[in-house]
Design a protein around this motif. Structure first.
Motif, mmCIF file in Angstrom:
data_model
loop_
_atom_site.group_PDB
_atom_site.id
_atom_site.type_symbol
_atom_site.label_atom_id
_atom_site.label_comp_id
_atom_site.label_asym_id
_atom_site.label_seq_id
_atom_site.Cartn_x
_atom_site.Cartn_y
_atom_site.Cartn_z
ATOM 1 N N GLN A 102 46.285 19.621 47.771
ATOM 2 C CA GLN A 102 47.057 18.652 46.690
ATOM 3 C C GLN A 102 47.699 20.313 46.000
ATOM 4 N N VAL A 103 46.737 21.008 46.323
ATOM 5 C CA VAL A 103 46.733 22.125 46.080
ATOM 6 C C VAL A 103 48.195 23.209 46.644
ATOM 7 N N ASP A 104 49.004 24.259 45.438
ATOM 8 C CA ASP A 104 50.041 24.258 46.569
ATOM 9 C C ASP A 104 49.668 25.575 47.102
ATOM 10 N N PRO A 105 50.552 25.662 48.893
ATOM 11 C CA PRO A 105 50.260 26.925 49.596
ATOM 12 C C PRO A 105 49.236 28.437 48.777
ATOM 13 N N ALA A 106 50.082 28.968 48.202
ATOM 14 C CA ALA A 106 50.509 30.280 47.898
ATOM 15 C C ALA A 106 48.517 29.529 46.926
ATOM 16 N N ALA A 107 48.185 28.886 46.410
ATOM 17 C CA ALA A 107 47.006 28.828 45.839
ATOM 18 C C ALA A 107 46.251 28.843 46.331
ATOM 19 N N GLN A 108 46.187 28.006 47.587
ATOM 20 C CA GLN A 108 45.253 27.598 48.297
ATOM 21 C C GLN A 108 44.787 29.195 49.353
ATOM 22 N N ARG A 109 45.728 30.175 49.487
ATOM 23 C CA ARG A 109 45.454 31.527 49.601
ATOM 24 C C ARG A 109 44.823 32.400 48.920
ATOM 25 N N GLN A 110 44.722 32.378 48.068
ATOM 26 C CA GLN A 110 44.652 32.642 47.315
ATOM 27 C C GLN A 110 42.828 32.308 46.792
ATOM 28 N N ALA A 111 42.585 31.011 47.127
ATOM 29 C CA ALA A 111 40.919 30.849 47.188
ATOM 30 C C ALA A 111 40.862 31.179 48.426
ATOM 31 N N LEU A 112 41.705 31.341 49.741
ATOM 32 C CA LEU A 112 40.776 31.783 50.757
ATOM 33 C C LEU A 112 40.400 33.107 50.615
ATOM 34 N N ALA A 113 41.868 34.106 50.364
ATOM 35 C CA ALA A 113 41.550 35.673 49.888
ATOM 36 C C ALA A 113 40.217 36.633 49.421
ATOM 37 N N ALA A 114 40.124 37.278 50.010
ATOM 38 C CA ALA A 114 39.238 37.845 48.753
ATOM 39 C C ALA A 114 39.348 38.665 47.269
ATOM 40 N N PRO A 115 38.599 38.294 46.726
ATOM 41 C CA PRO A 115 38.737 38.397 45.635
ATOM 42 C C PRO A 115 38.821 39.681 44.824
ATOM 43 N N PRO B 235 39.264 43.401 42.887
ATOM 44 C CA PRO B 235 37.950 43.646 43.021
ATOM 45 C C PRO B 235 37.802 44.209 40.893
ATOM 46 N N GLY B 236 36.314 43.894 41.276
ATOM 47 C CA GLY B 236 35.534 43.735 39.519
ATOM 48 C C GLY B 236 34.998 42.419 39.200
ATOM 49 N N THR B 237 35.827 40.864 40.165
ATOM 50 C CA THR B 237 36.076 40.021 40.212
ATOM 51 C C THR B 237 35.393 39.438 41.466
ATOM 52 N N ARG B 238 34.445 38.313 40.665
ATOM 53 C CA ARG B 238 34.241 37.359 42.345
ATOM 54 C C ARG B 238 34.909 35.930 42.025
ATOM 55 N N LYS B 239 34.564 34.842 43.207
ATOM 56 C CA LYS B 239 35.437 33.978 42.776
ATOM 57 C C LYS B 239 34.084 32.773 42.836
ATOM 58 N N LEU B 240 34.721 31.538 42.479
ATOM 59 C CA LEU B 240 33.961 30.406 42.147
ATOM 60 C C LEU B 240 35.020 29.495 42.891
ATOM 61 N N VAL B 241 34.538 28.717 44.186
ATOM 62 C CA VAL B 241 35.992 28.198 44.764
ATOM 63 C C VAL B 241 35.317 26.209 44.841
#
Length: 330
Positions: free
Chosen positions: A248-261, A263-269
């Protein structure tokens, strides 16, 4: 020029197998590159004069695979590489490879059982069991036998019991890729089955973030569990960016979740099984698995298919764990 993937070592053997016969079985661990490297490698084969259809379990995986392969060609989806899903399609006159979900493929097969203009059908993550997946494979085998003996059929998986599945396909050549050798440490934290899963996953996510410096991917059975886990996490460290990844997440947000964070940050998906196969999440070095999955199951009494939360299969949890060691030790 992209770095060589482990799958490249067996591509000549795979190409030779499909030149000599119409079927092959490829087993390659997560991260080997089978989803994105195999279709382009087959385009130059003498038998490949038409389309290659790449069947993937989910819409996100179809779009992500097409976008990645198109990028390797220096193109955008819809040129040499395209995709088709129920809600989105990018296919042009020059398209040679189409990534699609099994449901879209079944519609195409019903409209044209002979698969006119199709040179090969590639079943990615063929071990994933569902009505659409199983029906697509059965009807393709039937069409190949009755109408298209020249149609190439390639089944690909990371966790499949190759010998048993080979018998179903008529004992075709079985090609194995060794994959990457990044070490993967497994730790069982246990859970209280009488308590809600979300607070327990939140605790495990915080532990993973504290113990390592990479990004974290957590698997939950559904959207409601993702939202409750996000609430249970509370305030995260300043360098951690929270992403939700589901259908249900829009494609742009899906791409952000898949992409590298950044610089200076990291992800929790926080993800459903949508992130289980056929995609790579950049920078992830730890996976937190609830051990649960939501699957469609047919209720004979009601005569309906229902979504049921159940324990994830061994193949599924193996795939999920592999997400942590695709790019670095995990």
């Amino acid at each position: 020029m992209a770095a060589p993937l482990p799958i490249h070592a067996v591509l000549p053997e795979l190409a030779a197998a499909l030149r000599e016969g119409p079927r092959a079985l490829l087993i390659a661990p997560p991260g080997a590159g089978k989803t994105t490297a195999v279709p382009p490698a087959l385009l130059a084969e003498p038998w490949c004069t038409g389309l290659l259809l790449l069947l993937v379990p989910r819409r996100l995986a179809a779009r992500a695979a097409a976008e990645y392969i198109a990028g390797q060609f220096g193109e955008k989806p819809g040129e040499t590489i395209g995709y088709q899903t129920r809600l989105d399609s990018k296919v042009g006159k020059t398209t040679r490879v189409i990534a699609m979900t099994h449901g879209v493929y079944l519609s195409r097969l019903q409209a044209d059982p002979e698969l006119t203009g199709v040179s090969a059908v590639l079943f990615d993550e063929v071990h994933e069991r569902s009505l659409d997946n199983d029906l697509a494979l059965a009807l393709t085998l039937d069409a190949a036998q009755a109408l298209r003996p020249d149609l190439r059929l390639l089944a690909m998986s990371a966790t499949l019991d190759g010998e048993r599945f080979a018998r179903l396909l008529g004992d075709p050549p079985l090609i194995r890729s060794e994959g990457k050798s990044f070490p993967l440490a497994l730790r069982h934290l246990g859970r209280d089955s009488a308590a809600r899963i979300e607070p327990q996953v939140a605790v495990a996510c915080r532990l993973a973030l504290a113990e390592q410096d990479g990004s974290v991917l957590a698997f939950l059975p559904g959207v409601a569990e993702i939202e409750r886990t996000a609430d249970a996490l509370g305030t995260l460290p300043q360098d951690v960016v929270l992403h939700r990844l589901h259908g249900q997440v829009d494609p742009a947000a899906q791409r952000q979740a898949l992409a590298a964070p950044a610089p200076g940050t990291r992800k929790l998906v926080l993800a459903t099984a949508i992130a289980e196969t056929s995609v790579t999440l950049d920078h992830v070095s730890a996976v937190v698995d609830s051990g649960l999955a939501r699957r469609p199951r047919y209720d004979r009494g009601a005569g309906l298919t229902r979504l049921v939360t159940e324990r994830a299969s061994r193949a599924a949890v193996t795939q999920r764990a592999g997400r942590a060691a695709r790019q670095r030790p995990g």
